[in-house]
Design a protein around this motif. Structure first.
Motif, short mmCIF file in Angstrom:
data_model
loop_
_atom_site.label_atom_id
_atom_site.label_comp_id
_atom_site.label_asym_id
_atom_site.label_seq_id
_atom_site.Cartn_x
_atom_site.Cartn_y
_atom_site.Cartn_z
N ILE A 40 0.86 -1.18 0.00
CA ILE A 40 0.00 0.00 0.00
C ILE A 40 0.90 1.23 0.00
N ALA A 41 0.86 1.99 -1.09
CA ALA A 41 1.71 3.16 -1.22
C ALA A 41 1.00 4.44 -0.79
N PHE A 42 -0.35 4.40 -0.71
CA PHE A 42 -1.11 5.59 -0.34
C PHE A 42 -2.49 5.16 0.11
N SER A 43 -3.03 5.84 1.12
CA SER A 43 -4.40 5.58 1.56
C SER A 43 -5.02 6.88 2.04
N THR A 44 -6.33 6.98 1.86
CA THR A 44 -7.05 8.17 2.29
C THR A 44 -8.51 7.81 2.50
N ASN A 45 -9.24 8.66 3.21
CA ASN A 45 -10.68 8.51 3.36
C ASN A 45 -11.38 9.12 2.16
N SER A 46 -12.45 8.50 1.73
CA SER A 46 -13.14 8.98 0.54
C SER A 46 -13.75 10.37 0.74
N ASN A 47 -14.09 10.70 1.99
CA ASN A 47 -14.70 12.02 2.23
C ASN A 47 -13.67 13.14 2.36
N SER A 48 -12.39 12.80 2.25
CA SER A 48 -11.36 13.84 2.35
C SER A 48 -10.57 13.97 1.05
N THR A 49 -11.14 13.44 -0.04
CA THR A 49 -10.47 13.56 -1.33
C THR A 49 -11.52 13.74 -2.42
N ASN A 50 -11.06 13.90 -3.65
CA ASN A 50 -11.94 13.94 -4.81
C ASN A 50 -11.20 13.30 -5.98
N LYS A 51 -11.84 13.24 -7.14
CA LYS A 51 -11.24 12.56 -8.29
C LYS A 51 -9.91 13.19 -8.69
N GLU A 52 -9.85 14.52 -8.67
CA GLU A 52 -8.64 15.20 -9.12
C GLU A 52 -7.47 14.95 -8.16
N LEU A 53 -7.73 15.09 -6.86
CA LEU A 53 -6.67 14.90 -5.87
C LEU A 53 -6.16 13.46 -5.87
N PHE A 54 -7.11 12.51 -5.91
CA PHE A 54 -6.70 11.11 -5.86
C PHE A 54 -5.95 10.72 -7.14
N ASN A 55 -6.43 11.23 -8.26
CA ASN A 55 -5.76 10.93 -9.53
C ASN A 55 -4.35 11.49 -9.56
N TYR A 56 -4.17 12.64 -8.92
CA TYR A 56 -2.84 13.24 -8.83
C TYR A 56 -1.90 12.32 -8.06
N GLU A 57 -2.37 11.82 -6.91
CA GLU A 57 -1.55 10.92 -6.11
C GLU A 57 -1.28 9.62 -6.87
N TYR A 58 -2.30 9.13 -7.55
CA TYR A 58 -2.15 7.88 -8.30
C TYR A 58 -1.10 8.02 -9.40
N GLN A 59 -1.17 9.14 -10.12
CA GLN A 59 -0.22 9.36 -11.21
C GLN A 59 1.20 9.55 -10.67
N LYS A 60 1.30 10.21 -9.52
CA LYS A 60 2.61 10.45 -8.92
C LYS A 60 3.27 9.12 -8.51
N ILE A 61 2.47 8.19 -8.04
CA ILE A 61 3.00 6.91 -7.56
C ILE A 61 3.22 5.92 -8.71
N THR A 62 2.25 5.83 -9.61
CA THR A 62 2.26 4.76 -10.61
C THR A 62 2.72 5.22 -11.98
N LYS A 63 2.81 6.54 -12.17
CA LYS A 63 3.16 7.13 -13.49
C LYS A 63 2.07 6.84 -14.52
N GLU A 64 0.87 6.54 -14.05
CA GLU A 64 -0.28 6.32 -14.92
C GLU A 64 -1.44 7.16 -14.43
N LYS A 65 -2.45 7.33 -15.31
CA LYS A 65 -3.68 8.00 -14.92
C LYS A 65 -4.79 6.98 -14.83
N LEU A 66 -5.72 7.22 -13.90
CA LEU A 66 -6.90 6.37 -13.82
C LEU A 66 -7.89 6.76 -14.90
#
Length: 238
Positions: free
Chosen positions: A212-238
């Protein structure tokens, strides 16, 4: 209900000399829905298959309801419903025949009422007598979901359950997950659909390099923020 339901500690899985899961740890409480995102090959499906007692693991500890998974896996299996990329349906049987068969597997005595309820719940009435091999992938997925929930499991393990579903079927799936959570059950989901994941989940996690490289609560994020973290970690976009 906030009692710990699933506890995974330092789980390791190696397949064909490749590390799939590396010291993977995760804890989930009853009444929670956790969704894991990650690139193909990151270990998401392997984790679901391990917890569903389909695939073995090499090292680590898993406790379900405070019971050692390896010691009690036959009893634990009765509390789990699993949907993977493999439907575990019989192509030559009809939808109703498949569900009747799994009622027998699960030891459900009043199978007729349970089968009818599942057919109604997943809107499968018009496919009731259709052989599974003649169904679309999305409809097969609905039958697989019906199969997995026949015995009213407390734990749902859903590997990309939204795959191939149309909008109406997706709404049915979301309702099933919401009802399961409201009843105090636990669901662990994998998906590539961020909007779906956020809508049903309490926690969102990113799996990368077997951990697990990142975790967050769904009520404290949104699509843009989570996608940013995802791309930063995986070098891919959802």
């Amino acid at each position: 209900m906030n009692e710990q339901a699933v506890s995974i500690n330092n789980l390791n899985k190696i397949y064909d000399k490749k590390i799939i899961l590396k010291n993977f740890s995760l804890k989930i409480n009853w009444g929670q829905v956790a969704t894991i995102f990650g690139p193909n090959g990151s270990g998401k499906s392997t984790l679901i298959r391990i917890l569903g007692n389909i695939t073995d693991y090499d090292q680590g500890d898993i406790y379900i309801q405070n019971r050692d998974f390896k010691v009690n896996n036959n009893n634990i299996r009765k509390t789990i419903g699993v949907v993977t990329h493999q439907t575990f349906l019989y192509d030559h049987l009809s939808v109703e025949e498949n569900l009747k068969y799994y009622c027998q597997v699960f030891g459900i005595s009043n199978y007729f009422a349970n089968v009818l309820s599942a057919i109604e719940k997943f809107n499968l009435n018009k496919y009731r007598d259709t052989h599974v091999r003649k169904l679309s992938r999305g409809t097969q997925q609905r039958v697989a979901l019906a199969r997995a929930t026949l015995h009213h499991p407390r734990i749902l393990l859903l590997d990309e359950p939204d795959s191939g579903l149309d909008n109406d079927s997706l709404k049915i799936l979301i309702d099933i997950i919401d009802q399961h959570k409201s009843s105090g059950g636990l669901a662990l989901i994998t998906t590539h659909n961020l909007e779906f994941g956020i809508s049903v989940s309490d926690s969102l996690l990113i799996l990368s390099d077997g951990q697990i490289a990142f975790s967050t609560n769904s009520n404290s994020t949104n699509k843009e923020l989570f996608n940013y973290e995802y791309q930063k970690i995986t070098k891919e976009k959802l």
